[in-house]
Design an enzyme around this catalytic site. Structure first.
Site, short mmCIF file in Angstrom:
data_model
loop_
_atom_site.label_atom_id
_atom_site.label_comp_id
_atom_site.label_asym_id
_atom_site.label_seq_id
_atom_site.Cartn_x
_atom_site.Cartn_y
_atom_site.Cartn_z
N SER A 117 0.83 -1.20 0.00
CA SER A 117 0.00 0.00 0.00
C SER A 117 0.88 1.26 0.00
O SER A 117 1.71 1.43 -0.88
CB SER A 117 -0.96 -0.04 1.20
OG SER A 117 -1.98 0.91 1.08
N ASP A 128 -8.62 -4.19 -6.36
CA ASP A 128 -8.15 -3.56 -5.13
C ASP A 128 -8.98 -2.31 -4.85
O ASP A 128 -9.02 -1.40 -5.68
CB ASP A 128 -6.67 -3.19 -5.27
CG ASP A 128 -6.04 -2.80 -3.95
OD1 ASP A 128 -6.66 -2.03 -3.18
OD2 ASP A 128 -4.91 -3.25 -3.68
N HIS A 135 -7.25 -5.91 -1.03
CA HIS A 135 -6.15 -4.95 -0.96
C HIS A 135 -4.87 -5.71 -0.63
O HIS A 135 -4.63 -6.09 0.50
CB HIS A 135 -6.44 -3.91 0.12
CG HIS A 135 -5.42 -2.82 0.21
ND1 HIS A 135 -5.00 -2.10 -0.89
CD2 HIS A 135 -4.73 -2.31 1.27
CE1 HIS A 135 -4.10 -1.19 -0.52
NE2 HIS A 135 -3.92 -1.31 0.78
#
Length: 506
Positions: free
Chosen positions: A229, A446, A473
């Site tokens: 991320s 995602d 994710h």
């Protein structure tokens, strides 16, 4: 190791003997004016890069008991708060280490994302992965949070809890002036409690520089890194700064480097896509709280949660239920919890959803999160622009459109509009030269960092892209063999997977 040359005279040059050298030194000293002192040496970064780590118990570190039980060691690394002033104030970066169980290849520095997610415990998540056999797995609490010090501090815990409606969970009925006043107070409080110097140096570039100091302190000539991320923004920034110091790098669930880290319109569309996937899955059951027709899920969801705008249920307000829903959409494993929470809500109970919302939010990391965004995102200082972003976000995510304020000509400015220190970075196309092959991993569905951003990052870095066809994710180290096997092989022996690899559950 450096060895002094043997004292020999070069042709055409005179070799000075010790006595002659002493005489010249005396002459120079006698000619130096008291008004022109030599002065102390200029501080450099060398002492930070040469420091030796003192590994030991994690007692006294945040979450230290759990880390210690798993055989993890902890240490702290000294870094300058401002790299432009190496002799100034310093910070202590907390790191953890899970030693390789087999023949060690290198240290794997990790970051879970955020901005502002503590990373000291991340080695626990990788303990059963094959990477833990050959790599020392290193966790890190970035500057400003967790077991690192000093902290970014904007509010007390009590202030955090009472201020969520404005800063963390937008109250759709609040007056614009009231919201802006509270946002400005928050920004000023950050500067007052944290100090402007630290507040100006918690951004991605400074953390990437910290990563390089950690690399050196670990005794590694080059960095081996896994970031998820926002951790991918850290990775791409490190690659820009130190391309020749990268050994291997895996960037999972990438943030598009050319957009704001938390671009509202892009993420709204991503979470709507995930909501649609959840609703379709939920509709397979006859007791789905959103009904059995996925096409009506947006309308049914809004009908279920909108009454909380004016009538919260024992602490569960509209913002909290949106937060709980968003949290559940990160991964399909949380979908059953969301179904249970929404089913309870239909019966007038909100404890489950409130618990999910509370668990998702953390006071200290939320402050770091906001500080980084305000340093690095394009700031909006025009209410009309802010209103346009709100309108486009609502259009991109109709499930979360609270149906209020759509006709407003303006919208409140967020805390970044009042941030007391200037930006330190902006979205851009990374310029990287001399970077070895790196790997990008992304899921097509995602919600938080949509797939097109991964394509952009991979192209920019000349990276190999592994695509997972699924709604979640992050895909690396999730038990997906098609993803994990090439990633592990790459991290250990630097064999890059074939470009264009696509994986799925089946």
């Amino acid at each position: 190791m450096f060895k002094p040359r043997k004292a020999t005279a070069a042709p055409g040059h005179v070799m000075l003997l010790p006595a002659a050298l002493a005489a010249i030194a005396l002459l120079v000293t006698s000619c130096t004016s008291d008004k022109d002192p030599v002065g102390p040496p200029v501080p450099t970064l060398d002492p930070y890069y040469r420091q030796t780590l003192s590994w030991g118990s994690c007692d006294g570190y945040q979450g230290g008991e759990e880390l210690g039980a798993a055989g993890i060691e902890c240490a702290r690394v000294l870094v300058p708060i401002d790299y432009g002033k190496p002799g100034g104030d310093t910070a202590r970066i907390a790191i953890s280490r899970l030693r390789a169980t087999g023949t060690r290849v290198a240290s794997l520095l990790t970051n879970p994302g955020g901005p502002g997610a503590p990373g000291l415990a991340l080695p626990l998540a990788l303990a059963k992965s094959p990477v833990a056999e050959r790599l020392d797995v290193i966790g890190m609490d970035v500057r400003g949070l967790g077991a690192s010090a000093p902290h970014v501090s904007c509010r007390s815990v009590a202030e955090f809890e009472t201020g969520q409606r404005v800063l963390g969970r937008t109250d759709p009925l609040a007056e614009i002036d009231q919201v802006e006043e509270e946002n400005e107070d928050y920004a000023n409080s950050c500067a007052r409690r944290t100090g402007r110097t630290l507040l100006a140096h918690v951004g991605t570039v400074d953390v990437a520089r910290d990563m390089d100091v950690v690399r050196s302190a670990l005794g590694e000539q080059k960095l081996t890194y896994f970031g998820g991320s926002y951790g991918t923004r850290l990775g791409s920034t490190y690659a820009e700064l130190f391309p020749d110091r990268v050994r291997a790098m895996v960037l999972d669930a990438p943030v598009d480097p050319t957009t704001n880290i938390g671009d509202e319109v892009i993420t709204a569309a991503g979470f709507q896509q995930a909501f649609d996937a959840y609703a379709a899955d939920c509709a397979k059951a006859p007791d789905c709280p959103l009904g059995t027709d996925p096409k009506k899920a947006n309308l049914n969801y809004r009908a279920l949660v909108s009454p909380l705008i004016q009538h919260p249920i024992r602490g569960l307000d509209y913002g909290a239920v949106i937060t709980a829903t968003i949290a559940a959409l990160y991964h399909p494993s949380s979908w059953p919890d969301l179904t249970k929470g929404l089913t309870d809500l239909a019966k007038g109970r909100g404890d489950a959803l409130l618990g999910e919302a509370t668990a998702y939010e953390d006071a200290s990391s939320d402050d770091v999160h906001r500080a980084v965004l305000c340093l690095e995102e394009v700031r909006v200082t025009d209410r009309a622009v802010a209103a346009d972003i709100v309108r486009r976000s609502r259009a991109a995510a109709p499930a979360f459109d609270d149906a209020t304020g759509n006709a407003n000509a303006s919208a409140p400015l967020d805390a970044c509009a009042f941030w007391p220190v200037p930006p330190t970075a902006q979205p851009h196309v990374p310029k990287v030269v001399g970077l070895p092959k790196v790997v990008v991993v992304a899921a097509t569905g995602d919600p938080a960092t949509p797939y097109p951003g991964a394509v952009t990052l991979a192209k920019t870095l000349g990276a190999t892209l592994i695509t997972y066809e699924g709604t979640q994710h992050g895909a690396a180290f999730e038990g997906i063999a098609c993803v994990d096997q090439p990633v592990v092989k790459y991290l250990i022996d630097l064999t890059a997977p074939a470009d264009g690899l696509r994986c799925s559950k089946t």
